[in-house]
Design a protein around this motif. Structure first.
Motif, mmCIF file in Angstrom:
data_model
loop_
_atom_site.group_PDB
_atom_site.id
_atom_site.type_symbol
_atom_site.label_atom_id
_atom_site.label_comp_id
_atom_site.label_asym_id
_atom_site.label_seq_id
_atom_site.Cartn_x
_atom_site.Cartn_y
_atom_site.Cartn_z
ATOM 1 N N GLY A 5 0.823 -1.198 0.000
ATOM 2 C CA GLY A 5 0.000 0.000 0.000
ATOM 3 C C GLY A 5 0.854 1.244 0.000
ATOM 4 O O GLY A 5 2.030 1.222 -0.329
ATOM 5 N N ASP A 6 0.239 2.346 0.399
ATOM 6 C CA ASP A 6 0.936 3.622 0.427
ATOM 7 C C ASP A 6 1.724 3.825 1.712
ATOM 8 O O ASP A 6 2.296 4.876 1.926
ATOM 9 C CB ASP A 6 -0.060 4.774 0.259
ATOM 10 N N GLY A 7 1.772 2.836 2.566
ATOM 11 C CA GLY A 7 2.504 2.965 3.815
ATOM 12 C C GLY A 7 1.609 3.523 4.896
ATOM 13 O O GLY A 7 0.445 3.827 4.679
ATOM 14 N N PRO A 8 2.128 3.672 6.107
ATOM 15 C CA PRO A 8 1.341 4.135 7.223
ATOM 16 C C PRO A 8 0.884 5.572 7.038
ATOM 17 O O PRO A 8 1.539 6.375 6.395
ATOM 18 C CB PRO A 8 2.288 4.029 8.414
ATOM 19 N N ALA A 9 -0.247 5.871 7.612
ATOM 20 C CA ALA A 9 -0.771 7.237 7.547
ATOM 21 C C ALA A 9 0.229 8.187 8.197
ATOM 22 O O ALA A 9 0.916 7.841 9.153
ATOM 23 C CB ALA A 9 -2.109 7.313 8.268
ATOM 24 N N GLY A 39 19.202 -4.683 8.131
ATOM 25 C CA GLY A 39 17.836 -4.517 8.613
ATOM 26 C C GLY A 39 17.282 -3.147 8.299
ATOM 27 O O GLY A 39 17.953 -2.295 7.720
ATOM 28 N N PHE A 40 16.051 -2.938 8.700
ATOM 29 C CA PHE A 40 15.401 -1.662 8.431
ATOM 30 C C PHE A 40 15.982 -0.596 9.347
ATOM 31 O O PHE A 40 16.097 -0.807 10.555
ATOM 32 C CB PHE A 40 13.886 -1.783 8.631
ATOM 33 N N PRO A 41 16.380 0.557 8.787
ATOM 34 C CA PRO A 41 17.051 1.574 9.594
ATOM 35 C C PRO A 41 16.133 2.307 10.564
ATOM 36 O O PRO A 41 16.590 3.097 11.368
ATOM 37 C CB PRO A 41 17.619 2.533 8.545
ATOM 38 N N GLY A 42 14.842 2.059 10.498
ATOM 39 C CA GLY A 42 13.914 2.798 11.339
ATOM 40 C C GLY A 42 13.521 4.098 10.680
ATOM 41 O O GLY A 42 14.040 4.479 9.639
ATOM 42 N N GLY A 43 12.600 4.782 11.298
ATOM 43 C CA GLY A 43 12.141 6.041 10.734
ATOM 44 C C GLY A 43 11.146 5.821 9.605
ATOM 45 O O GLY A 43 10.378 4.856 9.601
ATOM 46 N N THR A 44 11.183 6.683 8.639
ATOM 47 C CA THR A 44 10.233 6.681 7.541
ATOM 48 C C THR A 44 10.473 5.524 6.579
ATOM 49 O O THR A 44 11.611 5.227 6.228
ATOM 50 C CB THR A 44 10.326 8.018 6.778
ATOM 51 N N GLU A 45 9.392 4.886 6.171
ATOM 52 C CA GLU A 45 9.483 3.791 5.210
ATOM 53 C C GLU A 45 9.476 4.340 3.787
ATOM 54 O O GLU A 45 8.927 5.415 3.529
ATOM 55 C CB GLU A 45 8.284 2.853 5.366
ATOM 56 N N PRO A 46 10.033 3.594 2.850
ATOM 57 C CA PRO A 46 9.923 4.006 1.442
ATOM 58 C C PRO A 46 8.489 3.824 0.963
ATOM 59 O O PRO A 46 7.714 3.063 1.550
ATOM 60 C CB PRO A 46 10.864 3.030 0.722
ATOM 61 N N THR A 47 8.144 4.527 -0.100
ATOM 62 C CA THR A 47 6.865 4.259 -0.760
ATOM 63 C C THR A 47 7.081 3.325 -1.942
ATOM 64 O O THR A 47 6.162 2.637 -2.366
ATOM 65 C CB THR A 47 6.180 5.561 -1.233
ATOM 66 N N PHE A 48 8.324 3.290 -2.452
ATOM 67 C CA PHE A 48 8.690 2.381 -3.541
ATOM 68 C C PHE A 48 10.147 1.992 -3.356
ATOM 69 O O PHE A 48 10.980 2.826 -3.014
ATOM 70 C CB PHE A 48 8.514 3.061 -4.910
ATOM 71 N N ALA A 49 10.437 0.714 -3.590
ATOM 72 C CA ALA A 49 11.816 0.248 -3.444
ATOM 73 C C ALA A 49 12.203 -0.617 -4.633
ATOM 74 O O ALA A 49 11.363 -1.300 -5.225
ATOM 75 C CB ALA A 49 11.972 -0.540 -2.151
ATOM 76 N N LEU A 50 13.478 -0.581 -4.933
ATOM 77 C CA LEU A 50 14.068 -1.406 -5.978
ATOM 78 C C LEU A 50 15.168 -2.219 -5.301
ATOM 79 O O LEU A 50 16.139 -1.654 -4.791
ATOM 80 C CB LEU A 50 14.648 -0.507 -7.072
ATOM 81 N N TYR A 51 14.979 -3.554 -5.268
ATOM 82 C CA TYR A 51 15.928 -4.429 -4.590
ATOM 83 C C TYR A 51 16.701 -5.259 -5.599
ATOM 84 O O TYR A 51 16.124 -5.875 -6.488
ATOM 85 C CB TYR A 51 15.218 -5.295 -3.551
ATOM 86 N N PHE A 60 7.540 -7.055 1.584
ATOM 87 C CA PHE A 60 7.695 -5.817 2.323
ATOM 88 C C PHE A 60 6.337 -5.136 2.399
ATOM 89 O O PHE A 60 5.494 -5.338 1.517
ATOM 90 C CB PHE A 60 8.691 -4.880 1.614
ATOM 91 N N PRO A 61 6.108 -4.295 3.391
ATOM 92 C CA PRO A 61 4.808 -3.608 3.492
ATOM 93 C C PRO A 61 4.678 -2.418 2.543
ATOM 94 O O PRO A 61 3.684 -1.716 2.561
ATOM 95 C CB PRO A 61 4.756 -3.170 4.958
ATOM 96 N N TRP A 62 5.695 -2.169 1.721
ATOM 97 C CA TRP A 62 5.637 -1.089 0.728
ATOM 98 C C TRP A 62 5.793 -1.711 -0.652
ATOM 99 O O TRP A 62 6.212 -2.850 -0.801
ATOM 100 C CB TRP A 62 6.715 -0.037 0.984
ATOM 101 N N GLU A 63 5.488 -0.932 -1.662
ATOM 102 C CA GLU A 63 5.628 -1.409 -3.037
ATOM 103 C C GLU A 63 7.102 -1.586 -3.363
ATOM 104 O O GLU A 63 7.918 -0.707 -3.083
ATOM 105 C CB GLU A 63 4.978 -0.413 -3.993
ATOM 106 N N ALA A 64 7.443 -2.735 -3.936
ATOM 107 C CA ALA A 64 8.840 -3.019 -4.246
ATOM 108 C C ALA A 64 8.939 -3.779 -5.559
ATOM 109 O O ALA A 64 8.011 -4.479 -5.959
ATOM 110 C CB ALA A 64 9.492 -3.818 -3.118
#
Length: 152
Positions: A5-9, A39-51, A60-64
């Protein structure tokens, strides 16, 4: 693949340029490079990732988007890579885009250098740009440097 999804509100906007791994492209776009093994650095999540990995990553809970790209080598499918990098660059203008591999240096640095080329950095200067603005160790192998020099 890995459509979230679009990540947390409340997590709208772009990256904080002071966050670890965030690199500013010449146009002002911000992208984050990351070592997945840390691991995840904490803070804000991406909205899109390229792995960029040799095998498919977990969900992942974001679009990847995943590119088959073995450690220390080059991507298996160059056309798919060019398409994915173009998408990442386009989305970085309005979204939090993250690029990552296991170590966050070779493959990630190569991809970030290609994003710099898409952003207007001459291909023969893109590796230096990423080494200055992201990691001095970025783009580890000679063939990765050649890939960037021929990208675009």
């Amino acid at each position: 693949m890995h459509r979230g999804g679009d990540g947390p509100a409340g997590h709208s906007g772009l990256w904080d340029p002071a966050d670890p791994g965030v690199m500013r492209l010449p146009s002002g776009r911000l992208v984050r490079g990351r070592a997945l093994r840390q691991g995840f650095p904490g803070g804000t999540e991406p909205t899109f990732a390229l792995y960029l990995l040799g095998r498919e990553p977990p969900e992942f809970p974001w679009e990847a988007r995943w590119l088959r790209w073995p450690d220390f080598w080059l991507p298996r499918d160059r056309a798919a890579t060019a398409d994915a990098l173009g998408e990442a660059w386009a989305r970085s203008g309005t979204e939090r885009v993250e690029v990552g591999c296991n170590g966050g240096v070779g493959r990630t640095g190569t991809a970030l250098a290609c994003l710099a080329v898409l952003d207007g950095v001459p291909a023969d200067r893109a590796v230096g740009y990423v080494r200055e603005h992201y990691s001095r160790r970025a783009v580890e192998a000679p063939w990765q440097r050649r890939y960037v020099a021929r990208f675009g």
